[in-house]
Design an enzyme around this catalytic site. Structure first.
Site, mmCIF file in Angstrom:
data_model
loop_
_atom_site.group_PDB
_atom_site.id
_atom_site.type_symbol
_atom_site.label_atom_id
_atom_site.label_comp_id
_atom_site.label_asym_id
_atom_site.label_seq_id
_atom_site.Cartn_x
_atom_site.Cartn_y
_atom_site.Cartn_z
ATOM 1 N N SER A 1 0.828 -1.193 0.000
ATOM 2 C CA SER A 1 0.000 0.000 0.000
ATOM 3 C C SER A 1 0.873 1.258 0.000
ATOM 4 C CB SER A 1 -0.957 -0.042 1.188
ATOM 5 O OG SER A 1 -1.928 0.982 1.082
ATOM 6 N N GLU B 1 -9.439 -4.319 -6.523
ATOM 7 C CA GLU B 1 -9.173 -3.225 -5.595
ATOM 8 C C GLU B 1 -9.353 -1.874 -6.273
ATOM 9 O OE1 GLU B 1 -5.039 -2.070 -4.495
ATOM 10 O OE2 GLU B 1 -4.555 -4.102 -5.153
ATOM 11 N N HIS C 1 -7.494 -4.997 -1.846
ATOM 12 C CA HIS C 1 -6.272 -4.271 -1.508
ATOM 13 C C HIS C 1 -5.432 -5.068 -0.502
ATOM 14 C CE1 HIS C 1 -3.804 -0.698 -1.171
ATOM 15 N NE2 HIS C 1 -3.995 -0.630 0.123
#
Length: 382
Positions: free
Chosen positions: A198, A298, A328
């Site tokens: 991320s 995602e 995600h």
């Protein structure tokens, strides 16, 4: 004769009641319609998801949609380290301070586990820059250490809003310098792989670009890590409108308003399109091979694909894999996936193979003749 009296007046119906006043405008954390918000917070279950996986994603999405928008309150929910007592016993975890009170966690194999190796993965955790820490990622990191046959240094970088950009990047640079300098472990850059999920995935690229530019400014050849790994990287902090933000919203768990809050905290007074903040806009030429693993379901998928395309056009060797029906940073939920849901485990296995392929072995294997003799001796003893 007097005229007849006038007829009685016809009663006039009362005017219709005025329409109800519109509802008061909602605050950012108070949806205009509870039921609309509840529908938005639901998760469309995918065919490969078992019940545990679906329940976990649904719970996270409900918390993300209805939870607090104050960062300190969010941290009270997200920042709990995984207790060491419930983790596998084949790995040691030790805290280390390596520069200016910046700390991290070392993950090293113990006897009976993978052999100790010089290969090191420098890991930058996700959490939209403002949440999580090395402790929240312990299970993922222990899994990676085993699959990569490597030690892992997970950096506890400073977080916004207390420390906006460039604090996290500065701490990542300090960690890399400590790894490679004689006063630290003195690891060769050829045996170091950067990895992150991320926000940490985007930070991987920012660190690579910084190291390249610093060497060029000093007139030295860049001593870059052998590779970079990005799991669902956040590479454009200005983006909340690309196609998959809408298309994948019923499946993924990231709400737009939360992304804006976290991006604003990290950017501070800067520009979200600053190449050092959003590496989608950076000069990517001269970077080492990159591996990108993301979920096709995602909300960041569009910007991730745009980044992969930009990196390829810059001449970078890119291995990009989109995993169907995954959200995600789906790798972190591997422990909940059923055997039929091979997405998380297959992704982690690819990462392990990539790390080993990008770094030389940490000890030379014995000559082939000795290995053949040892094998023959073992068969004779049996």
């Amino acid at each position: 004769a007097p005229p007849p009296p006038p007829p009685p007046p016809v009663p006039v119906p009362p005017p219709p009641a005025p329409p109800a006043p519109p509802p008061a405008p909602s605050t950012p954390n108070e949806p205009a319609s509870f039921f609309q918000s509840l529908r938005a917070a639901g998760v469309v279950r995918q065919p490969s998801w078992n019940q545990s996986f679906h329940t976990c994603i649904s719970t996270i999405k409900m918390a993300a949609f209805f939870g607090p928008r104050n960062i300190n309150r969010m941290r009270m929910i997200t920042d709990h380290a995984i207790p060491r007592g419930i983790l596998p016993k084949n790995m040691s975890i030790s805290e280390i301070e390596f520069s200016n009170k910046v700390t991290g966690e070392w993950y090293s194999p113990l006897a009976g586990g993978p052999r100790p190796m010089q290969r090191v993965v420098l890991f930058l955790h996700g959490g939209a820059f403002v949440l999580c820490n090395p402790g929240t990622h312990r299970y993922l990191l222990m899994t990676l250490a085993t699959l990569c046959e490597a030690r892992i240094l997970s950096v506890d970088y400073r977080r916004p809003p207390e420390n906006p950009f460039p604090a996290a990047l500065e701490d990542a640079v300090a960690a890399y310098d400590w790894l490679t300098k004689p006063h630290g472990p003195n690891i060769s850059p050829s045996k170091i792989v950067l990895a992150g999920d991320s926000a940490g995935g985007g930070l991987v690229v920012s660190l690579l670009c910084f190291l390249r530019d610093r060497a060029i400014a000093a007139g030295e050849p860049p001593r870059l890590p052998s590779a970079g790994i990005m799991m669902s990287p956040w590479v454009d902090l200005s983006d909340t409108t690309s196609e998959t933000w809408t298309m994948n919203a019923p499946i993924d768990f990231l709400p737009v308003d939360l992304a804006k809050i976290c991006a604003g905290a990290y950017v501070g007074e800067g520009d979200a399109r600053d190449p050092r903040i959003s590496p989608l806009y950076a000069d990517l030429s001269g970077l080492p091979p990159l591996m990108i693993e993301f979920g096709e379901a995602e909300v960041l998928a569009s910007q991730i694909l745009s980044f992969a395309d930009a990196a390829c056009r810059a001449g970078v060797d890119v291995t990009c894999t989109g995993v169907p029906e995954m959200v995600h940073v789906f790798q972190i939920f591997e422990v909940l996936a059923s055997k039929s849901n091979r997405g998380p485990r297959a992704s982690l296995a690819r990462i392990g193979a990539f790390v080993k392929a990008m770094t030389p072995p940490s000890w030379p294997p014995p000559p082939l003749s000795r290995r053949v003799a040892a094998g023959a001796a073992s068969e004779a003893e049996a």
